[in-house]
Design an enzyme around this catalytic site. Sequence first.
Site, PDB file in Angstrom:
ATOM      1  N   HIS A 268       0.848  -1.183   0.000  1.00  0.00           N
ATOM      2  CA  HIS A 268       0.000   0.000   0.000  1.00  0.00           C
ATOM      3  C   HIS A 268       0.889   1.241   0.000  1.00  0.00           C
ATOM      4  O   HIS A 268       2.111   1.150   0.148  1.00  0.00           O
ATOM      5  CB  HIS A 268      -0.933   0.013   1.213  1.00  0.00           C
ATOM      6  CG  HIS A 268      -0.214   0.018   2.514  1.00  0.00           C
ATOM      7  ND1 HIS A 268      -0.123  -1.090   3.317  1.00  0.00           N
ATOM      8  CD2 HIS A 268       0.475   0.989   3.146  1.00  0.00           C
ATOM      9  CE1 HIS A 268       0.578  -0.797   4.386  1.00  0.00           C
ATOM     10  NE2 HIS A 268       0.957   0.465   4.300  1.00  0.00           N
TER      11      HIS A 268
HETATM   12  C1  T46 Z   1       2.980   0.901   6.921  1.00  0.00           C
HETATM   13  C2  T46 Z   1       3.732  -0.333   7.212  1.00  0.00           C
HETATM   14  C3  T46 Z   1       5.210  -0.092   7.362  1.00  0.00           C
HETATM   15  C4  T46 Z   1      -4.366  -0.053  13.357  1.00  0.00           C
HETATM   16  O1  T46 Z   1      -5.477  -0.311  13.861  1.00  0.00           O
HETATM   17  N1  T46 Z   1      -3.618   0.963  13.838  1.00  0.00           N
HETATM   18  C5  T46 Z   1      -2.392   1.270  13.337  1.00  0.00           C
HETATM   19  O2  T46 Z   1      -1.750   2.234  13.812  1.00  0.00           O
HETATM   20  C6  T46 Z   1      -1.867   0.469  12.259  1.00  0.00           C
HETATM   21  C7  T46 Z   1      -0.511   0.776  11.655  1.00  0.00           C
HETATM   22  C8  T46 Z   1      -2.629  -0.560  11.784  1.00  0.00           C
HETATM   23  N2  T46 Z   1      -3.854  -0.837  12.335  1.00  0.00           N
HETATM   24  C9  T46 Z   1      -4.657  -1.974  11.830  1.00  0.00           C
HETATM   25  C10 T46 Z   1      -5.101  -1.864  10.368  1.00  0.00           C
HETATM   26  C11 T46 Z   1      -5.162  -3.316   9.939  1.00  0.00           C
HETATM   27  O3  T46 Z   1      -6.429  -3.831  10.270  1.00  0.00           O
HETATM   28  O4  T46 Z   1      -3.813  -3.142  11.884  1.00  0.00           O
HETATM   29  C12 T46 Z   1      -4.102  -4.009  10.797  1.00  0.00           C
HETATM   30  C13 T46 Z   1      -2.836  -4.350  10.027  1.00  0.00           C
HETATM   31  O5  T46 Z   1      -2.400  -3.176   9.311  1.00  0.00           O
HETATM   32  P1  T46 Z   1      -1.749  -3.264   7.863  1.00  0.00           P
HETATM   33  O6  T46 Z   1      -2.310  -4.411   7.117  1.00  0.00           O
HETATM   34  O7  T46 Z   1      -1.820  -1.913   7.238  1.00  0.00           O
HETATM   35  O8  T46 Z   1      -0.216  -3.614   8.262  1.00  0.00           O
HETATM   36  P2  T46 Z   1       1.074  -3.568   7.341  1.00  0.00           P
HETATM   37  O9  T46 Z   1       2.131  -4.257   8.118  1.00  0.00           O
HETATM   38  O10 T46 Z   1       0.800  -4.033   5.972  1.00  0.00           O
HETATM   39  O11 T46 Z   1       1.435  -1.999   7.247  1.00  0.00           O
HETATM   40  C14 T46 Z   1       1.847  -1.283   8.383  1.00  0.00           C
HETATM   41  C15 T46 Z   1       1.144   0.084   8.431  1.00  0.00           C
HETATM   42  O12 T46 Z   1      -0.272  -0.090   8.396  1.00  0.00           O
HETATM   43  C16 T46 Z   1       1.538   0.962   7.276  1.00  0.00           C
HETATM   44  O13 T46 Z   1       1.148   2.299   7.549  1.00  0.00           O
HETATM   45  O14 T46 Z   1       3.486   1.788   6.263  1.00  0.00           O
HETATM   46  O15 T46 Z   1       3.257  -1.063   8.346  1.00  0.00           O
END
Ligand code: T46
Length: 145
Positions: free
Chosen positions: A56
């Site tokens: 993303h």
């Molecule tokens: C990024 C990379 C480096 C929350 O509820 N609060 C938060 O502060 C974050 C970061 C995520 N979430 C929830 C949203 C999703 O339901 O946690 C779940 C997993 O998030 P995501 O699939 O976006 O995780 P990554 O590891 O793909 O990405 C994360 C960050 O979301 C993103 O901003 O740049 O780490």
Amino acid sequence: MKNTKIIYFKDIVATGNGNSNQGHLTPIESSKDIPFDIKRLYYITSVPEGVTRGYHSHRDLEQVLICMKGSVCIKTSTPFEQEEVLLDSPFKGLYIGPMVWREMSRFSEDSVLVVLASRFYDEKDYIREYEQYEVLAKEYFDESR
Ligand code: T46
């Protein structure tokens, strides 16, 4: 690459009263050691072998990724450039600014990836569809050329 950069932090080797090594200390001050005010911190741990994350971009969010323990590979890209960085030291951070696509892979078993962020969590700031990202990023980076 545009909107990304490696940041090296201070590595203070504490020696206490004598000369014996007592470990390392790294200070990070908001807006001084990183280029924004820190609003949020989160960390990613216990990632099973072979799992990749990310896929993303963010519209406005700025972040600095630091692998405090172990290692992780971060691929960043725009429609015009791409780069791969191995984060494997608590003294090294990767700044990722707006409109950069990111993918995280090769998490070592013991890895602890800490992320400092410039904004509170807001799902509306995410662009998770690559086709939509490509259109918006072409406009964004063309305009900033
Ligand atoms: C990024 C990379 C480096 C929350 O509820 N609060 C938060 O502060 C974050 C970061 C995520 N979430 C929830 C949203 C999703 O339901 O946690 C779940 C997993 O998030 P995501 O699939 O976006 O995780 P990554 O590891 O793909 O990405 C994360 C960050 O979301 C993103 O901003 O740049 O780490």
